[in-house]
Design a protein around this motif. Sequence first.
Motif, mmCIF file in Angstrom:
data_model
loop_
_atom_site.group_PDB
_atom_site.id
_atom_site.type_symbol
_atom_site.label_atom_id
_atom_site.label_comp_id
_atom_site.label_asym_id
_atom_site.label_seq_id
_atom_site.Cartn_x
_atom_site.Cartn_y
_atom_site.Cartn_z
ATOM 1 N N VAL A 75 0.823 -1.050 -0.085
ATOM 2 C CA VAL A 75 -0.324 0.402 0.024
ATOM 3 C C VAL A 75 1.468 1.528 0.280
ATOM 4 C CG1 VAL A 75 -2.173 1.014 1.600
ATOM 5 C CG2 VAL A 75 -2.083 -1.448 1.177
ATOM 6 N N ILE A 76 1.256 2.003 -1.596
ATOM 7 C CA ILE A 76 1.726 2.953 -1.388
ATOM 8 C C ILE A 76 1.075 4.488 -1.227
ATOM 9 C CG2 ILE A 76 3.201 1.690 -2.768
ATOM 10 C CD1 ILE A 76 1.496 4.856 -4.036
ATOM 11 N N ALA A 77 -0.189 4.405 -0.982
ATOM 12 C CA ALA A 77 -0.496 5.635 0.083
ATOM 13 C C ALA A 77 -1.896 5.112 0.404
ATOM 14 C CB ALA A 77 -1.084 6.535 -1.592
ATOM 15 N N SER A 78 -2.272 5.819 1.087
ATOM 16 C CA SER A 78 -3.906 5.975 1.685
ATOM 17 C C SER A 78 -4.125 7.039 2.359
ATOM 18 C CB SER A 78 -3.884 4.690 3.400
ATOM 19 O OG SER A 78 -2.381 5.600 4.016
ATOM 20 N N GLY A 79 -6.098 7.346 2.749
ATOM 21 C CA GLY A 79 -6.476 8.654 3.297
ATOM 22 C C GLY A 79 -6.688 9.423 2.063
ATOM 23 N N LEU A 80 -6.532 9.441 0.590
ATOM 24 C CA LEU A 80 -6.994 9.998 -0.380
ATOM 25 C C LEU A 80 -7.785 9.670 -0.708
ATOM 26 C CD1 LEU A 80 -3.513 9.327 -2.835
ATOM 27 C CD2 LEU A 80 -3.945 11.103 -1.056
ATOM 28 N N GLN A 81 -8.717 10.721 -1.225
ATOM 29 C CA GLN A 81 -10.091 11.039 -1.966
ATOM 30 C C GLN A 81 -10.032 10.377 -3.125
ATOM 31 O OE1 GLN A 81 -11.740 14.955 -2.459
ATOM 32 N NE2 GLN A 81 -13.992 13.997 -2.257
ATOM 33 N N MET A 82 -11.043 8.757 -3.373
ATOM 34 C CA MET A 82 -10.935 8.822 -4.359
ATOM 35 C C MET A 82 -10.203 8.757 -5.625
ATOM 36 S SD MET A 82 -15.616 9.831 -5.483
ATOM 37 C CE MET A 82 -16.072 9.806 -3.680
ATOM 38 N N PRO A 83 -8.702 8.634 -4.948
ATOM 39 C CA PRO A 83 -7.963 7.542 -5.970
ATOM 40 C C PRO A 83 -7.821 6.992 -6.955
ATOM 41 C CG PRO A 83 -6.919 7.029 -3.903
ATOM 42 C CD PRO A 83 -8.706 7.109 -4.198
ATOM 43 N N ALA A 84 -9.339 6.867 -7.315
ATOM 44 C CA ALA A 84 -9.099 6.056 -8.903
ATOM 45 C C ALA A 84 -8.168 5.441 -10.011
ATOM 46 C CB ALA A 84 -10.593 5.572 -9.642
ATOM 47 N N SER A 99 -9.969 17.046 -6.517
ATOM 48 C CA SER A 99 -9.335 17.939 -6.881
ATOM 49 C C SER A 99 -8.310 18.019 -6.962
ATOM 50 C CB SER A 99 -10.489 19.128 -5.490
ATOM 51 O OG SER A 99 -9.484 18.693 -4.377
ATOM 52 N N LYS A 100 -7.778 16.900 -6.758
ATOM 53 C CA LYS A 100 -6.314 16.934 -6.643
ATOM 54 C C LYS A 100 -5.679 15.812 -7.263
ATOM 55 C CE LYS A 100 -5.378 19.189 -2.138
ATOM 56 N NZ LYS A 100 -4.665 18.622 -1.027
ATOM 57 N N ILE A 101 -4.538 16.163 -8.718
ATOM 58 C CA ILE A 101 -3.322 15.195 -9.398
ATOM 59 C C ILE A 101 -2.169 15.326 -7.979
ATOM 60 C CG2 ILE A 101 -2.492 14.583 -11.012
ATOM 61 C CD1 ILE A 101 -5.414 14.297 -11.650
ATOM 62 N N VAL A 102 -1.789 14.150 -7.596
ATOM 63 C CA VAL A 102 -0.529 13.923 -7.457
ATOM 64 C C VAL A 102 0.419 13.185 -7.725
ATOM 65 C CG1 VAL A 102 -1.828 14.883 -4.605
ATOM 66 C CG2 VAL A 102 -1.017 12.256 -5.457
ATOM 67 N N ARG A 103 1.627 13.408 -7.701
ATOM 68 C CA ARG A 103 2.581 12.264 -7.464
ATOM 69 C C ARG A 103 4.002 12.027 -6.887
ATOM 70 N NH1 ARG A 103 5.963 17.729 -9.075
ATOM 71 N NH2 ARG A 103 7.949 16.848 -8.542
ATOM 72 N N PHE A 104 4.077 10.487 -7.478
ATOM 73 C CA PHE A 104 4.826 10.111 -6.078
ATOM 74 C C PHE A 104 6.599 9.955 -7.071
ATOM 75 C CE2 PHE A 104 0.586 9.312 -4.915
ATOM 76 C CZ PHE A 104 1.035 9.083 -3.257
ATOM 77 N N ASP A 105 7.496 10.478 -6.514
ATOM 78 C CA ASP A 105 7.991 10.645 -7.334
ATOM 79 C C ASP A 105 9.595 8.976 -7.620
ATOM 80 O OD1 ASP A 105 8.047 12.961 -8.995
ATOM 81 O OD2 ASP A 105 9.205 13.708 -7.328
ATOM 82 N N ALA A 106 10.276 8.586 -8.188
ATOM 83 C CA ALA A 106 11.334 7.250 -7.916
ATOM 84 C C ALA A 106 9.835 6.458 -6.761
ATOM 85 C CB ALA A 106 11.856 7.746 -7.427
ATOM 86 N N ILE A 107 9.012 6.086 -6.817
ATOM 87 C CA ILE A 107 8.274 5.446 -6.590
ATOM 88 C C ILE A 107 8.573 3.780 -6.286
ATOM 89 C CG2 ILE A 107 5.976 5.002 -7.901
ATOM 90 C CD1 ILE A 107 5.977 5.343 -3.932
ATOM 91 N N SER A 109 11.468 2.523 -6.600
ATOM 92 C CA SER A 109 12.516 2.271 -5.239
ATOM 93 C C SER A 109 12.124 2.534 -3.846
ATOM 94 C CB SER A 109 13.932 3.496 -5.647
ATOM 95 O OG SER A 109 14.326 3.268 -6.959
ATOM 96 N N HIS A 110 11.246 2.659 -3.979
ATOM 97 C CA HIS A 110 10.421 3.375 -2.777
ATOM 98 C C HIS A 110 8.951 2.485 -2.175
ATOM 99 C CE1 HIS A 110 14.015 6.183 -2.098
ATOM 100 N NE2 HIS A 110 13.725 6.800 -3.098
ATOM 101 N N LEU A 111 8.978 1.237 -2.308
ATOM 102 C CA LEU A 111 7.426 1.103 -2.204
ATOM 103 C C LEU A 111 7.110 0.342 -0.401
ATOM 104 C CD1 LEU A 111 8.028 -1.721 -5.306
ATOM 105 C CD2 LEU A 111 6.299 0.400 -5.209
ATOM 106 N N ASN A 112 8.641 0.168 -0.368
ATOM 107 C CA ASN A 112 8.703 -0.111 1.490
ATOM 108 C C ASN A 112 8.505 1.432 2.278
ATOM 109 O OD1 ASN A 112 8.428 -3.105 1.761
ATOM 110 N ND2 ASN A 112 10.036 -3.037 1.259
ATOM 111 N N ASP A 113 9.580 1.957 1.700
ATOM 112 C CA ASP A 113 8.872 3.388 1.818
ATOM 113 C C ASP A 113 8.738 4.328 1.088
ATOM 114 O OD1 ASP A 113 11.186 3.577 0.698
ATOM 115 O OD2 ASP A 113 12.431 4.532 1.967
ATOM 116 N N PRO A 114 7.220 4.743 1.339
ATOM 117 C CA PRO A 114 6.497 5.885 -0.242
ATOM 118 C C PRO A 114 7.073 6.849 -0.094
ATOM 119 C CG PRO A 114 4.698 4.764 0.458
ATOM 120 C CD PRO A 114 5.901 4.160 1.490
ATOM 121 N N PRO A 115 7.385 7.655 -0.155
ATOM 122 C CA PRO A 115 7.265 9.399 -0.055
ATOM 123 C C PRO A 115 6.287 10.200 -0.025
ATOM 124 C CG PRO A 115 7.915 9.405 -3.003
ATOM 125 C CD PRO A 115 7.997 7.334 -1.769
#
Length: 360
Positions: A75-84, A99-107, A109-115
């Motif tokens: 689980v690389i992210a939680s608590g987002l609003q409907m991240p379909a 209402s947002k677009i977010v990004r996860f850089d270099a994810i 390589s960081h599945l166990n410690d996502p940014p």
Amino acid sequence: MPAIMLAAHALSATAALPIGKIRLPPGFHIDVLSDEVPGARAMTLSPQGILYVGSLEGNVYALELRDGHVASRHVIASGLQMPAGVAWHDGTLYVSAVSKIVRFDAIDSHLNDPPKPVVVTDQLPTETHHGWKFIAFGPDGKLYVPQGAPCNVCERDRDRFALLGRMDPDGSHYEVIAHGIRNTVGFAWHPVTHELWFTDNGRDLLGDDIPSDKLNRAPRVGMDFGFPYCHGGDIADPEFGKDHPCSGFTPPVAKLGAHVAALGMRFYDGPMFPADYRNNIFIAEHGSWNRSKKVGYRVVRVIVDPDGSHARQQVFAEGWLQPGEAVWGRPADVMPLPDGSLLISDDYAGAIYRVTYTAP
């Protein structure tokens, strides 16, 4: 995870879900890739073989794929609003969140410690009715982001709602490229022409059999597909359609059926399926919610010429809807893998399936 554990996981998943009820054309086979992806919606794949899956429940999942199996789940992210919606671009995962677009850089390589997610834009409408979004990067390198109508049918700001827009990867240079789209939850570009195609959900409350969901083609910017004035390509809205004849809007390539809830769609250009599947479209039909007799709950194949002519449909996979209208799964997205197999996400069963082909 050792191979023996992978096999055990596949067996337990198959036992938990009635996968044997799915009917496919001769030579095709379906297996459960994972049954541990609650609310699975859109999918995207990184070059390193990490499958990212969005949901409506707030989580984003990462599945490490090896030899057609899931080696690990994160689980690389939680608590987002409907991240379909999820989309991969240039080493970065992009995720929609109403209402947002977010990004996860270099994810990768960081599945166990996502940014922490970086906000790309927070200027999209906050309405949650049709507010969840399928997103994807086009051949032009831009991020395509739809905005559904905030209602069943209404006449709202057409530069804010019922449209498809695009932006640069950093969120700049946003522009609307098509209007009159009630709610698209799946789009892709033709492998040869690179033109945009998309599904669109028809309005409710006009009866069991009208209007149809649509498959549309947008070869240029600025086209209008009719909502809220015209539905299904030829049905004037009883409230808004009086002064807006359907002849003034772009007709669909194909009518997919009323209330089937056509969501994710992709072109097939892989090496595994028979040659006559090349450049065909697979569409996930999520299934009806308010029709007197349920329809959809399947994956269909659309055979169509590159210019949108001669479209015809075939049922490819069905069985999630059983006799007596019992439902145990709802397809939400489809995605070919590099080996030519086809993934199907199922938000009702919380599963990802993998379809393979062996010549009979």
